[in-house]
Design a protein around this motif. Structure first.
Motif, PDB file in Angstrom:
ATOM      1  N   LEU A 188     -27.074 -10.068  97.109  1.00  8.85           N
ATOM      2  CA  LEU A 188     -26.141  -8.945  97.165  1.00  8.85           C
ATOM      3  C   LEU A 188     -26.076  -8.374  98.580  1.00  8.85           C
ATOM      4  O   LEU A 188     -27.111  -8.106  99.193  1.00  8.85           O
ATOM      5  CB  LEU A 188     -26.591  -7.844  96.196  1.00  8.85           C
ATOM      6  N   ASP A 189     -24.848  -8.173  99.073  1.00  5.66           N
ATOM      7  CA  ASP A 189     -24.698  -7.588 100.402  1.00  5.66           C
ATOM      8  C   ASP A 189     -24.099  -6.184 100.356  1.00  5.66           C
ATOM      9  O   ASP A 189     -23.771  -5.596 101.381  1.00  5.66           O
ATOM     10  CB  ASP A 189     -23.834  -8.487 101.303  1.00  5.66           C
ATOM     11  N   LYS A 190     -23.959  -5.643  99.136  1.00  8.41           N
ATOM     12  CA  LYS A 190     -23.485  -4.270  98.954  1.00  8.41           C
ATOM     13  C   LYS A 190     -24.396  -3.566  97.951  1.00  8.41           C
ATOM     14  O   LYS A 190     -25.033  -4.228  97.126  1.00  8.41           O
ATOM     15  CB  LYS A 190     -22.040  -4.264  98.433  1.00  8.41           C
ATOM     16  N   PRO A 191     -24.460  -2.222  97.987  1.00 11.22           N
ATOM     17  CA  PRO A 191     -25.272  -1.521  96.980  1.00 11.22           C
ATOM     18  C   PRO A 191     -24.813  -1.872  95.573  1.00 11.22           C
ATOM     19  O   PRO A 191     -23.622  -2.124  95.330  1.00 11.22           O
ATOM     20  CB  PRO A 191     -25.012  -0.040  97.296  1.00 11.22           C
ATOM     21  N   ALA A 192     -25.768  -1.912  94.659  1.00  5.70           N
ATOM     22  CA  ALA A 192     -25.455  -2.279  93.279  1.00  5.70           C
ATOM     23  C   ALA A 192     -26.487  -1.666  92.352  1.00  5.70           C
ATOM     24  O   ALA A 192     -27.609  -1.352  92.765  1.00  5.70           O
ATOM     25  CB  ALA A 192     -25.437  -3.798  93.119  1.00  5.70           C
ATOM     26  N   VAL A 193     -26.094  -1.508  91.094  1.00  6.37           N
ATOM     27  CA  VAL A 193     -27.018  -1.068  90.056  1.00  6.37           C
ATOM     28  C   VAL A 193     -27.436  -2.284  89.241  1.00  6.37           C
ATOM     29  O   VAL A 193     -26.589  -3.074  88.819  1.00  6.37           O
ATOM     30  CB  VAL A 193     -26.372  -0.003  89.152  1.00  6.37           C
ATOM     31  N   LEU A 194     -28.746  -2.437  89.052  1.00 12.12           N
ATOM     32  CA  LEU A 194     -29.296  -3.590  88.341  1.00 12.12           C
ATOM     33  C   LEU A 194     -29.926  -3.156  87.025  1.00 12.12           C
ATOM     34  O   LEU A 194     -30.526  -2.085  86.934  1.00 12.12           O
ATOM     35  CB  LEU A 194     -30.368  -4.277  89.193  1.00 12.12           C
ATOM     36  N   TRP A 246     -29.961  -1.294  94.111  1.00 10.87           N
ATOM     37  CA  TRP A 246     -30.198  -2.222  95.221  1.00 10.87           C
ATOM     38  C   TRP A 246     -29.509  -1.664  96.461  1.00 10.87           C
ATOM     39  O   TRP A 246     -28.306  -1.385  96.432  1.00 10.87           O
ATOM     40  CB  TRP A 246     -29.667  -3.605  94.873  1.00 10.87           C
ATOM     41  N   ILE A 247     -30.262  -1.504  97.550  1.00  6.37           N
ATOM     42  CA  ILE A 247     -29.721  -0.958  98.798  1.00  6.37           C
ATOM     43  C   ILE A 247     -29.917  -2.011  99.885  1.00  6.37           C
ATOM     44  O   ILE A 247     -31.043  -2.249 100.337  1.00  6.37           O
ATOM     45  CB  ILE A 247     -30.436   0.346  99.189  1.00  6.37           C
ATOM     46  N   PRO A 248     -28.846  -2.694 100.308  1.00  3.55           N
ATOM     47  CA  PRO A 248     -28.995  -3.756 101.301  1.00  3.55           C
ATOM     48  C   PRO A 248     -29.446  -3.227 102.657  1.00  3.55           C
ATOM     49  O   PRO A 248     -29.220  -2.054 103.003  1.00  3.55           O
ATOM     50  CB  PRO A 248     -27.580  -4.348 101.399  1.00  3.55           C
ATOM     51  N   ALA A 249     -30.066  -4.090 103.438  1.00  2.00           N
ATOM     52  CA  ALA A 249     -30.505  -3.743 104.791  1.00  2.00           C
ATOM     53  C   ALA A 249     -29.328  -3.205 105.605  1.00  2.00           C
ATOM     54  O   ALA A 249     -28.215  -3.717 105.525  1.00  2.00           O
ATOM     55  CB  ALA A 249     -31.092  -4.975 105.471  1.00  2.00           C
ATOM     56  N   GLY A 250     -29.608  -2.150 106.368  1.00  2.00           N
ATOM     57  CA  GLY A 250     -28.598  -1.578 107.247  1.00  2.00           C
ATOM     58  C   GLY A 250     -27.685  -0.565 106.603  1.00  2.00           C
ATOM     59  O   GLY A 250     -26.892   0.077 107.302  1.00  2.00           O
ATOM     60  N   HIS A 299     -32.501   1.357 106.864  1.00  2.00           N
ATOM     61  CA  HIS A 299     -33.635   0.472 107.114  1.00  2.00           C
ATOM     62  C   HIS A 299     -33.128  -0.879 107.615  1.00  2.00           C
ATOM     63  O   HIS A 299     -31.997  -1.258 107.345  1.00  2.00           O
ATOM     64  CB  HIS A 299     -34.429   0.214 105.825  1.00  2.00           C
ATOM     65  N   ASP A 300     -33.995  -1.594 108.296  1.00  2.00           N
ATOM     66  CA  ASP A 300     -33.698  -2.979 108.653  1.00  2.00           C
ATOM     67  C   ASP A 300     -34.054  -3.921 107.505  1.00  2.00           C
ATOM     68  O   ASP A 300     -33.795  -5.126 107.582  1.00  2.00           O
ATOM     69  CB  ASP A 300     -34.469  -3.390 109.916  1.00  2.00           C
ATOM     70  N   ASP A 301     -34.668  -3.376 106.468  1.00  2.00           N
ATOM     71  CA  ASP A 301     -35.045  -4.136 105.276  1.00  2.00           C
ATOM     72  C   ASP A 301     -34.124  -3.773 104.116  1.00  2.00           C
ATOM     73  O   ASP A 301     -33.447  -2.738 104.136  1.00  2.00           O
ATOM     74  CB  ASP A 301     -36.480  -3.802 104.844  1.00  2.00           C
TER      75      ASP A 301
END
Length: 248
Positions: free
Chosen positions: A91-97, A60-64, A29-31
């Motif tokens: 966050l600019d990388k996937p992460a678990v929150l 968390w899944i960052p755009a792109g 996604h672009d989002d």
């Protein structure tokens, strides 16, 4: 590598159900997007590794980011799309929150409400973003090693998390010393062998629990010496016992 990548510019906000083993194929996604499972467990896979989240965690899944989803257990999945200008934790990388009880209810309500710009929905969104701002990141990432030796070791442990052989014994199977493997683990993943093996086992345990496997059976299949030892490790990692879960 993930193949056949779909490009869906706008990350959807919705609630959907998936049967155990169901997948959403590789896409981007672009989002930004948040994936939260109020029932079952959601696994998100990228080229960098995999993340698994039970009902007390969100991903968390960052755009792109090219990613795919897989359901474990009967999954009730809540997806929240956020424009690139809204990144509460930076966050600019996937992460678990971590998902508090309040944040859980906000995500569930927001993803089930009709999509519009009504004042009640905008207020709900604002409170949800406030709660995300204080959601701590959790170390539940299972990284994919880059070293061929570690990839071989990774495949052995993923195939049988209950394999209790020492690193010396496993090293003899793949043709490397325990010292070499330990050094590469620290350099490649920043983990010791026991830490890495525990992460692999916890990921597998989440998948088994989502399919309603009894706790004692999960402990045995994942290599813990007893159910009580497993429960203690699980509680320290996730903040609750493996037998407890919120209602969907």
């Amino acid at each position: 590598m993930l193949q056949k990548i779909r490009h869906t510019p706008v990350a959807p906000t919705r609630t959907q159900r998936l049967a155990s083993g169901g997948e959403i194929d590789a896409h981007r996604h672009d989002d930004h997007q948040i994936a939260y499972a109020s029932r079952g467990a959601i696994a998100v896979t990228t080229d960098a590794g995999s993340w698994v989240a039970p009902a007390t965690r969100a991903i968390w899944i960052p755009a792109g980011t090219v990613h795919q989803h897989q359901a474990h257990g009967e999954l009730v999945l809540h997806l929240v799309g956020l424009p690139v200008t809204e990144n509460p934790l930076g966050l600019d990388k996937p992460a678990v929150l971590a998902v508090s009880p309040l944040l859980r209810e906000l995500i569930v309500a927001y993803t089930r409400a009709p999509e519009d710009d009504s004042p009640p929905r905008l207020r709900l969104r604002a409170v949800m973003l406030d709660q995300l701002t204080v959601s701590p990141e959790q170390p539940l990432h299972l990284p994919v090693p880059t070293s061929p030796l570690l990839r071989e070791l990774h495949d052995i442990l993923r195939a049988d998390p209950a394999d209790n052989r020492s690193l010396d014994e496993l090293g003899r199977q793949i043709g490397a010393s325990a010292r070499t493997l330990s050094r590469r683990l620290r350099a490649d993943l920043g983990l010791t062998y026991p830490q890495w093996r525990t992460q692999i086992r916890l990921h597998h345990a989440l998948i088994l629990l989502a399919d309603d496997t009894p706790v004692t059976t999960v402990a045995h299949r994942c290599g813990w010496s007893s159910a009580s030892t497993f429960i203690d490790v699980f509680r320290r990692a996730f903040g609750h016992t493996p037998g407890s879960r919120p209602a969907a």
